[in-house]
Motif scaffolding. Structure first.
Motif, mmCIF file in Angstrom:
data_model
loop_
_atom_site.group_PDB
_atom_site.id
_atom_site.type_symbol
_atom_site.label_atom_id
_atom_site.label_comp_id
_atom_site.label_asym_id
_atom_site.label_seq_id
_atom_site.Cartn_x
_atom_site.Cartn_y
_atom_site.Cartn_z
ATOM 1 N N GLY A 46 50.708 15.483 23.845
ATOM 2 C CA GLY A 46 50.772 16.524 24.852
ATOM 3 C C GLY A 46 51.999 16.469 25.731
ATOM 4 N N LEU A 47 52.006 17.340 26.747
ATOM 5 C CA LEU A 47 53.160 17.453 27.624
ATOM 6 C C LEU A 47 52.816 17.073 29.056
ATOM 7 C CD1 LEU A 47 54.420 20.892 26.332
ATOM 8 C CD2 LEU A 47 55.450 18.669 25.898
ATOM 9 N N ALA A 48 51.542 16.775 29.298
ATOM 10 C CA ALA A 48 51.114 16.539 30.669
ATOM 11 C C ALA A 48 51.578 15.175 31.145
ATOM 12 C CB ALA A 48 49.592 16.616 30.746
ATOM 13 N N ALA A 49 52.325 15.159 32.265
ATOM 14 C CA ALA A 49 52.852 13.892 32.766
ATOM 15 C C ALA A 49 51.824 13.216 33.652
ATOM 16 C CB ALA A 49 54.150 14.137 33.520
ATOM 17 N N ASN A 50 50.778 12.661 33.031
ATOM 18 C CA ASN A 50 49.784 11.919 33.805
ATOM 19 C C ASN A 50 50.251 10.496 33.979
ATOM 20 O OD1 ASN A 50 48.032 14.089 33.797
ATOM 21 N ND2 ASN A 50 47.200 13.498 31.799
ATOM 22 N N LEU A 51 50.049 9.984 35.178
ATOM 23 C CA LEU A 51 50.364 8.573 35.383
ATOM 24 C C LEU A 51 49.101 7.777 35.088
ATOM 25 C CD1 LEU A 51 52.202 6.324 36.220
ATOM 26 C CD2 LEU A 51 51.644 6.775 38.597
ATOM 27 N N THR A 52 49.016 7.237 33.879
ATOM 28 C CA THR A 52 47.803 6.521 33.494
ATOM 29 C C THR A 52 48.138 5.487 32.430
ATOM 30 O OG1 THR A 52 45.647 6.738 32.463
ATOM 31 C CG2 THR A 52 47.308 8.289 31.775
ATOM 32 N N ALA B 95 45.788 12.229 27.887
ATOM 33 C CA ALA B 95 47.055 12.794 27.438
ATOM 34 C C ALA B 95 48.186 12.223 28.288
ATOM 35 C CB ALA B 95 47.020 14.302 27.559
ATOM 36 N N VAL B 96 49.269 11.839 27.655
ATOM 37 C CA VAL B 96 50.450 11.396 28.398
ATOM 38 C C VAL B 96 51.658 12.086 27.787
ATOM 39 C CG1 VAL B 96 49.515 9.133 28.952
ATOM 40 C CG2 VAL B 96 50.874 9.439 26.896
ATOM 41 N N THR B 97 52.817 11.838 28.358
ATOM 42 C CA THR B 97 54.029 12.382 27.750
ATOM 43 C C THR B 97 55.109 11.326 27.809
ATOM 44 O OG1 THR B 97 55.480 14.285 27.710
ATOM 45 C CG2 THR B 97 54.969 13.361 29.862
ATOM 46 N N THR B 98 56.157 11.519 27.043
ATOM 47 C CA THR B 98 57.196 10.492 27.000
ATOM 48 C C THR B 98 58.537 11.060 27.441
ATOM 49 O OG1 THR B 98 57.848 10.961 24.750
ATOM 50 C CG2 THR B 98 56.073 9.373 25.043
ATOM 51 N N VAL B 99 59.477 10.183 27.642
ATOM 52 C CA VAL B 99 60.804 10.570 28.108
ATOM 53 C C VAL B 99 61.452 11.547 27.137
ATOM 54 C CG1 VAL B 99 63.081 9.710 28.656
ATOM 55 C CG2 VAL B 99 61.087 8.378 29.292
ATOM 56 N N THR B 100 61.403 11.212 25.858
ATOM 57 C CA THR B 100 62.107 12.070 24.895
ATOM 58 C C THR B 100 61.489 13.463 24.855
ATOM 59 O OG1 THR B 100 60.730 11.086 23.193
ATOM 60 C CG2 THR B 100 62.949 10.235 23.424
ATOM 61 N N VAL B 101 60.168 13.528 24.922
ATOM 62 C CA VAL B 101 59.510 14.833 24.885
ATOM 63 C C VAL B 101 59.952 15.670 26.078
ATOM 64 C CG1 VAL B 101 57.293 15.985 25.153
ATOM 65 C CG2 VAL B 101 57.500 14.044 23.626
ATOM 66 N N GLN B 102 60.027 15.049 27.241
ATOM 67 C CA GLN B 102 60.433 15.793 28.436
ATOM 68 C C GLN B 102 61.885 16.241 28.342
ATOM 69 O OE1 GLN B 102 58.540 17.074 30.777
ATOM 70 N NE2 GLN B 102 56.880 16.255 29.529
ATOM 71 N N ILE B 103 62.735 15.411 27.747
ATOM 72 C CA ILE B 103 64.131 15.828 27.582
ATOM 73 C C ILE B 103 64.175 17.101 26.761
ATOM 74 C CG2 ILE B 103 66.335 15.216 26.519
ATOM 75 C CD1 ILE B 103 65.848 12.356 27.302
ATOM 76 N N VAL B 104 63.382 17.134 25.689
ATOM 77 C CA VAL B 104 63.351 18.330 24.845
ATOM 78 C C VAL B 104 62.870 19.528 25.645
ATOM 79 C CG1 VAL B 104 62.230 19.400 22.871
ATOM 80 C CG2 VAL B 104 63.034 17.059 22.717
ATOM 81 N N THR B 105 61.752 19.380 26.361
ATOM 82 C CA THR B 105 61.223 20.542 27.073
ATOM 83 C C THR B 105 62.173 20.997 28.180
ATOM 84 O OG1 THR B 105 59.914 19.024 28.379
ATOM 85 C CG2 THR B 105 58.779 20.161 26.615
#
Lengths: 270, 473
Positions: free
Chosen positions: B405-411, B417-427
Motif C-alpha cells: 500500500g501507500l499509507a504512511a503508517n508509523l507501525t 499497511a505500510v509504505t517504503t521510501v522508494t514507493v513514496q519517491i515514485v508517487t
C-alpha cells in the motif's frame, strides 16, 4: 651366553612386533567411472613401521592410500572392491562407521590445508568433534601435547591463537600432522607430505615421521626415492595401477627383484 | 553529420589497420621475426594515428558547434532581441532551429510558437543559422579529411622494423580502459551531486531535522495548499520521513529473515549434498527464477499472498489489513531467495576442496564440516551476499506498491499497511509536478537519505568482511 640368548629372544620378539599386520589390502580394485585405477592390489601394512608407496605419477599409489581411510567415499564415481582390513576388521563393511574409522586412520595431505582458524582451534578440531575432551583444560592439554609431538610447540607457543594459515609452509604441514595426531589415531596416512616444502622443512617433517613411528603406523606416498629410503622400513612399488613389488626398504633399494623397480629407483624412467 | 563521420572513421580504421599490417610485412621483407612488434600492432598503430585525432575533433564539434553557432546568430540579432527575456530568447531559438531544419519546405507551413514580427525575424535568423551550420559542417569535413590524411602519412612513415609499436598500442588500450572506468565513476559522482544539490533546495523549504525525525508523512496535503502560500510550518509537519524508513526496514527485515535462511540452506544443499545431475538442472532453474520481473511477484503478492494472510489472520481472530507489510515482505523474501542462493553457492563452492578433505579425514561428518570449516571460511562472501540482498530489498518498489500500500503508517506491526521510501519517491514524481515544489524536491531528499543509509550499510559490511579476512586468510 645368557645375555646373547636374551638378546636373540628380544630380537625375535621385536621381529614379531614388527611383523604384526595393522592394515591389509586383498585384491583391491578401484575404478573412477569407466577408468580402472587399481588392479588387484595385495598389500600388508605392518604395525608401528613406516611403509612408503612409490611409483611414477598416476600409478595409483594415492588412490590406494585414500582407500585406507575411505576418503574415496567423497568422490561419487569412485568404486572400491576387494577387502581392506584394519585390525582384521573389514573397513568397507556396512557396520563400520566411517567417522570412527577416520578417527583411527588419520591423514595428512600433499598441500598443507590448515583450517582458516587459529592454531589452537586447528588442533582442537578433532578432539572437539569426537567429544574426546570434557573440559577446556583437557582440550588445552591435548592441543599442547599434540603440538609438542609434532615438534611445533616451541616455535609457536606464543601465537597459539593466531591463524594457522599465517605459518610457513613447513610449519603448516607440521600443524596438520599435529591436528591428525590430536585424535590419537592408530594409523597416519601421508600423501606426499613434503612435496610442497623446502629442503629444511622437509628434513624436519622426515625427522618427525621417524619419531612418530614409535607410536603410530605410518603409510607415506612419496615421489622422492631418498625420502622413501630415509624414512621407511617397507616400500611398495606401484606401476600402472598394479603393485609391482613390496619388500623391506633396504632390499628394494639395494637388490630389487623387479626390473621396473630397478629402473624407477635408479631414475631411468618415471 | 557527426554520426556519418564516425561511421566513415570506423571504415578508415579498418583500412588503415590492414594497410599498416601489410606495410609492416613489406618493411620486414623476408625476415618477419626481425620486426620488434607483430604486424597487427603496426596495423593498430596506423589505425590509431589515422582516426583518433579526427574522432576527438568530431566529438568536440558535436558538443560545442551548435552552441557556438547559436550565440553567433543571436549576436547578429542582438538589437532586435534586446527587449526579450530569457524564456523568450529560448522560444525564439527553438523556432529558428525548427525553421532551419525545415528549409526545404514552405516556411509558412511550419508550426511555430511565435507569430507576426517575431516570426519574420525568426525566418531571417533561420537563414543565417542554416548557412552557418552548413559552412561549419563543410569546415568539419575538411578538417577531418586533413587530420585523417596527416595522421595516416605520419603513422605510415614511422612503420619501421625496430619501431616499438606494441608498447604504443598497449598503452592506448590502457588509456581506453581508464577512460571507460572514468565515465562510470564520474557518472556516479554526478548523480550523487545532483542528489545533494536538489536536497539542499528541499531543506531550504523544510527544516532538516523536521524531515529526518518527523512522525507524519502526507505530502498530498502540500498539494492541496499549493495554490496559496505553503508555510514552512505546514511543510515541517507533513514531511516527516520516519514512517517511511520504519516501513522500509520492517519489510526488508521480513524479507531477509525469509531469504537468508532459505537461500543459505539451499545453497549448502546445492554445493555439498546435491548430486551433480540435480545441481546441473536446479541451479539454472533457480537463476531463471531470479530473472522473473518483480512486477510479476507483485501480482502474486497482491492477489494471492495478501488475501491468504488476511484469511488466516481472520481465522485466528487477528485484524489484518488487505494490504500488509507481511505479504510484501514474504513475497520480497521469496523473490531474493534465488539471488542469495546463487551468490552463496558460488562462495561456498570456492572454499577449497582440500579444506573439506582435511575435515573429513579428521572423521568429521558432512554437517560438522560445513558448520565448522566451510561456513566460517565462506563467511565474508556470505555476508556480502546478504548485504547485496538487503540492498535489493531496500530498493525494491513494485512489490511494495502492489502489496503493502501507500499509507504512511508509523507501525512495526507487520499486519498493517505500510509504505517504503522508494514507493513514496515514485508517487512524489508521478504526474505533472512543478519541479521546484517541496513535494518534488522531497523525492531527492528521500533518495539522498536512502543512499546514505545503504552506503553506511555497505561500508559496515566491508569492514566486517575485512576483519574476518585478516583473521582467516
Amino acid at each position: 651366553m645368557d645375555a646373547m640368548n636374551t638378546k636373540r629372544q628380544e630380537d625375535a620378539v621385536n621381529k614379531m612386533v614388527q611383523n604384526e599386520i595393522k592394515m591389509s589390502g586383498k585384491d583391491v580394485c578401484v575404478s573412477y567411472g569407466e577408468k580402472q585405477a587399481l588392479f588387484d592390489v595385495n598389500l600388508d601394512i605392518p604395525a608401528k613401521q613406516v611403509t612408503a608407496l612409490i611409483g611414477p605419477s598416476g600409478c595409483g599409489k594415492s588412490t590406494f592410500l585414500r582407500c585406507l581411510n575411505r576418503m574415496n567415499d567423497t568422490i561419487d564415481i569412485c568404486k572400491v572392491s576387494g577387502d581392506i582390513r584394519l585390525d582384521d576388521q573389514d573397513i568397507y563393511d556396512h557396520d563400520i562407521d566411517v567417522v570412527e574409522l577416520r578417527a583411527r586412520v588419520g591423514m595428512v595431505f600433499q598441500k598443507p590445508n590448515p583450517f582458516p582458524k587459529s592454531i589452537f582451534e586447528n588442533v582442537g578440531y578433532g578432539p572437539k568433534i569426537h567429544g574426546l575432551v570434557r573440559s577446556k583444560s583437557d582440550l588445552e592439554e591435548v592441543v599442547v601435547k599434540s603440538l609438542q609431538r609434532a615438534g611445533l610447540f616451541e616455535e609457536i607457543k606464543d601465537r597459539l591463537h593466531e591463524p594457522g594459515t599465517g605459518l610457513s609452509g613447513g610449519q603448516q604441514q607440521r600443524l596438520c600432522i599435529a591436528r591428525a595426531i590430536a585424535v590419537s589415531p592408530e594409523v597416519i596416512l601421508m600423501d606426499e607430505p613434503c612435496s610442497a616444502l623446502d629442503p629444511i622443512a622437509t628434513a624436519k617433517v622426515e625427522e618427525l615421521i621417524d619419531e612418530l613411528r614409535e607410536n603410530y603406523t605410518i603409510v607415506i606416498v612419496t615421489h622422492s626415492m631418498q625420502q622413501a629410503a630415509r624414512v621407511s622400513q617397507q616400500t611398495a612399488m606401484f606401476h600402472l595401477g598394479k603393485l609391482v613389488e613390496v619388500d623391506e626398504t633396504d632390499t628394494i633399494f639395494t637388490n630389487p627383484s623387479n626390473q621396473k623397480t630397478q629402473d624407477y629407483i635408479t631414475g631411468r624412467y618415471g | 553529420m557527426v554520426v556519418m563521420i564516425l561511421g566513415i572513421l570506423l571504415g578508415v580504421a579498418i583500412i588503415a589497420f590492414l594497410i599498416g599490417r601489410a606495410r609492416a610485412l613489406t618493411v620486414a621483407g623476408e625476415q618477419i621475426s626481425s620486426l620488434h612488434s607483430r604486424p597487427s600492432y603496426h596495423g593498430g598503430y596506423l589505425a590509431i594515428f589515422s582516426t583518433v585525432p579526427a574522432f576527438i575533433l568530431s566529438l568536440l564539434w558535436a558538443a560545442f558547434s551548435k552552441r557556438f553557432i547559436e550565440s553567433s546568430v543571436l549576436g547578429n540579432f542582438s538589437n532586435q532581441l534586446s527587449s526579450f527575456d530569457v524564456l523568450q530568447v529560448q522560444t525564439f531559438l527553438r523556432d529558428v532551429r525548427t525553421l532551419a531544419a525545415n528549409q526545404a519546405n514552405d516556411a509558412s507551413q511550419v508550426i511555430l510558437s511565435t507569430q507576426g514580427e517575431v516570426r519574420e525575424l525568426a525566418q531571417e535568423a533561420a537563414g543565417l543559422y542554416a548557412s552557418q551550420l552548413s559552412s561549419a559542417n563543410n569546415l568539419l569535413s575538411v578538417l577531418v579529411v586533413f587530420l585523417v590524411l596527416a595522421g595516416f602519412v605520419f603513422g605510415y612513415r614511422r612503420i619501421k622494423v625496430e619501431k616499438r609499436n606494441r608498447h604504443f598500442v598497449e598503452k592506448f588500450i590502457t588509456l581506453i580502459l581508464v577512460a571507460c572506468s572514468a565515465v562510470a565513476i564520474l557518472t556516479t559522482i554526478g548523480i550523487v551531486f545532483s542528489l545533494i544539490f536538489e536536497s539542499i533546495r528541499f531543506f531550504q523549504k523544510v527544516p532538516f531535522f523536521d524531515f529526518l525525525f518527523g512522525y507524519h508523512w502526507s505530502p498530498q496535503s502540500a498539494f492541496e495548499s499549493a495554490g496559496g502560500t505553503s508555510l514552512a510550518d505546514d511543510n515541517s509537519r507533513i514531511f516527516g520521513a520516519i514512517p517511511l524508513f520504519v516501513g522500509t526496514f520492517l519489510i526488508t527485515f521480513i524479507a531477509i529473515s525469509i531469504a537468508a535462511p532459505l537461500g543459505l540452506m539451499s545453497a549448502i544443499y546445492m554445493s555439498d549434498y546435491a548430486s551433480l545431475n540435480f545441481r546441473s538442472i536446479a541451479k539454472p532453474v533457480m537463476e531463471i527464477l531470479a530473472g522473473i520481473p518483480t512486477v510479476v511477484y507483485g501480482f502474486f503478492a497482491a492477489l494471492t499472498v495478501a488475501p491468504a494472510i488476511r484469511g488466516w489472520g481472520e481465522a485466528i481472530g487477528l485484524s489484518v489489513s488487505s494490504e500488509s507489510a507481511l505479504a510484501a515482505g514474504v513475497v520480497m523474501g521469496i523473490m531474493i531467495i534465488p539471488f542469495v542462493m546463487s551468490l552463496s553457492d558460488d562462495v561456498i563452492n570456492s572454499v577449497p576442496q582440500t579444506l573439506r578433505d582435511g575435515s573429513y579425514a579428521m572423521g568429521a561428518t558432512k554437517s560438522e564440516t560445513i558448520r565448522r570449516v566451510v561456513l566460517p571460511a565462506a563467511l565474508p562472501g556470505i555476508v556480502s551476499a546478504l548485504l547485496l540482498a538487503v540492498s535489493r530489498a531496500v530498493g525494491e518498489t513494485m512489490i511494495v506498491v502492489m502489496a503493502a500500500g501507500l499509507a504512511a503508517n508509523l507501525t512495526i506491526n507487520p499486519l498493517e499497511a505500510v509504505t517504503t521510501v522508494t514507493v513514496q519517491i515514485v508517487t512524489l514524481l508521478v504526474g505533472d509536478q512543478e519541479f521546484d515544489s517541496a513535494k518534488t524536491l522531497a523525492a531527492f531528499a528521500l533518495g539522498l537519505v536512502l543512499f546514505v543509509i545503504t552506503l553506511c550499510l555497505n561500508v559496515f559490511a566491508l569492514r566486517v568482511v575485512q576483519k574476518y579476512k585478516e583473521q582467516y586468510d
